[in-house]
Design a protein around this motif. Structure first.
Motif, mmCIF file in Angstrom:
data_model
loop_
_atom_site.group_PDB
_atom_site.id
_atom_site.type_symbol
_atom_site.label_atom_id
_atom_site.label_comp_id
_atom_site.label_asym_id
_atom_site.label_seq_id
_atom_site.Cartn_x
_atom_site.Cartn_y
_atom_site.Cartn_z
ATOM 1 N N ASN A 166 38.361 47.414 41.517
ATOM 2 C CA ASN A 166 37.053 46.775 41.705
ATOM 3 C C ASN A 166 35.872 47.709 41.486
ATOM 4 O O ASN A 166 34.804 47.543 42.077
ATOM 5 C CB ASN A 166 36.949 46.091 43.070
ATOM 6 N N ILE A 207 35.297 41.548 47.421
ATOM 7 C CA ILE A 207 35.192 40.131 47.761
ATOM 8 C C ILE A 207 35.897 39.951 49.092
ATOM 9 O O ILE A 207 37.046 40.363 49.257
ATOM 10 C CB ILE A 207 35.839 39.248 46.681
ATOM 11 N N TYR A 230 41.335 31.746 39.673
ATOM 12 C CA TYR A 230 42.571 32.519 39.534
ATOM 13 C C TYR A 230 43.684 31.735 38.858
ATOM 14 O O TYR A 230 44.651 32.321 38.399
ATOM 15 C CB TYR A 230 43.044 33.024 40.898
ATOM 16 N N VAL A 249 31.275 33.096 46.544
ATOM 17 C CA VAL A 249 32.126 33.468 45.415
ATOM 18 C C VAL A 249 33.151 32.365 45.193
ATOM 19 O O VAL A 249 33.882 31.982 46.102
ATOM 20 C CB VAL A 249 32.845 34.812 45.669
ATOM 21 N N LEU A 285 30.498 38.517 47.977
ATOM 22 C CA LEU A 285 30.662 39.695 47.141
ATOM 23 C C LEU A 285 29.715 40.771 47.656
ATOM 24 O O LEU A 285 28.507 40.543 47.746
ATOM 25 C CB LEU A 285 30.341 39.357 45.680
ATOM 26 N N HIS A 294 34.539 34.629 40.265
ATOM 27 C CA HIS A 294 35.443 35.758 40.031
ATOM 28 C C HIS A 294 36.622 35.242 39.218
ATOM 29 O O HIS A 294 37.375 34.385 39.679
ATOM 30 C CB HIS A 294 35.925 36.348 41.355
ATOM 31 N N ALA A 352 28.627 33.146 42.586
ATOM 32 C CA ALA A 352 29.354 34.004 41.655
ATOM 33 C C ALA A 352 30.694 33.353 41.357
ATOM 34 O O ALA A 352 31.210 32.586 42.173
ATOM 35 C CB ALA A 352 29.570 35.391 42.252
ATOM 36 N N PRO A 362 36.521 31.461 43.441
ATOM 37 C CA PRO A 362 37.664 32.094 42.781
ATOM 38 C C PRO A 362 38.153 31.254 41.602
ATOM 39 O O PRO A 362 38.266 30.032 41.707
ATOM 40 C CB PRO A 362 38.722 32.169 43.880
ATOM 41 N N SER A 388 39.318 42.198 35.855
ATOM 42 C CA SER A 388 38.712 40.933 36.246
ATOM 43 C C SER A 388 37.226 40.974 35.911
ATOM 44 O O SER A 388 36.666 42.034 35.619
ATOM 45 C CB SER A 388 38.926 40.648 37.736
ATOM 46 N N ILE A 433 33.292 39.167 36.960
ATOM 47 C CA ILE A 433 32.474 38.356 37.860
ATOM 48 C C ILE A 433 31.264 37.862 37.087
ATOM 49 O O ILE A 433 30.514 38.661 36.515
ATOM 50 C CB ILE A 433 32.038 39.142 39.112
ATOM 51 N N LYS A 492 40.071 36.119 37.443
ATOM 52 C CA LYS A 492 41.138 37.129 37.474
ATOM 53 C C LYS A 492 42.468 36.475 37.192
ATOM 54 O O LYS A 492 42.769 35.462 37.805
ATOM 55 C CB LYS A 492 41.158 37.802 38.846
#
Length: 120
Positions: A67, A112, A20, A16, A3, A42, A40, A18, A90, A92, A44
């Motif tokens: 973003n 990202i 999703y 990061v 990120l 993320h 992190a 994900p 989204s 983070i 989304k």
């Protein structure tokens, strides 16, 4: 994946995760024992978060579709609900203190990307 703060050029996270799919978004950081610096998550699509069944504080970035950081929450304690911010596409989640350390601000843009993309 990492990120990056496109506004300042700073690397915010070099790992990061994900989230999703429905199940990854549902689980998030629940029941994890730690959230190491440099990580992190993320999530989304996502408009808001909660910290139920978490064992540590987190920082949260709320991102628009492009973003842009449209809001930030610092040091959210376990067992709380994050705020709802209009336009959030989204979210983070970051280890507590990351926003302060990396000087993230509302209006910054983040990206990202795969680590390979930065090297080439």
């Amino acid at each position: 994946m990492e990120l990056i703060n496109l506004t300042t050029g700073a690397i915010i996270s070099d790992q990061v995760i994900p989230a999703y799919s429905f199940f990854k978004r549902l689980k998030g950081l629940m029941f994890t024992s730690s959230f190491p610096e440099g990580c992190a998550v993320h999530i989304k699509p996502c408009r808001s978060i909660h910290t139920y069944f978490m064992n540590f504080e987190i920082d949260v970035l709320y991102l628009s579709e492009s973003n842009e950081v449209i809001a930030l929450d610092r040091y959210i304690h376990p067992g709380q609900i994050g705020k709802h911010h209009e336009g959030t596409a989204s979210v983070i989640e970051l280890p507590a203190g990351t926003i302060h350390k990396t000087k993230l601000k509302k209006g910054h843009f983040v990206q990202i990307q795969n680590l390979k993309e930065r090297v080439s």
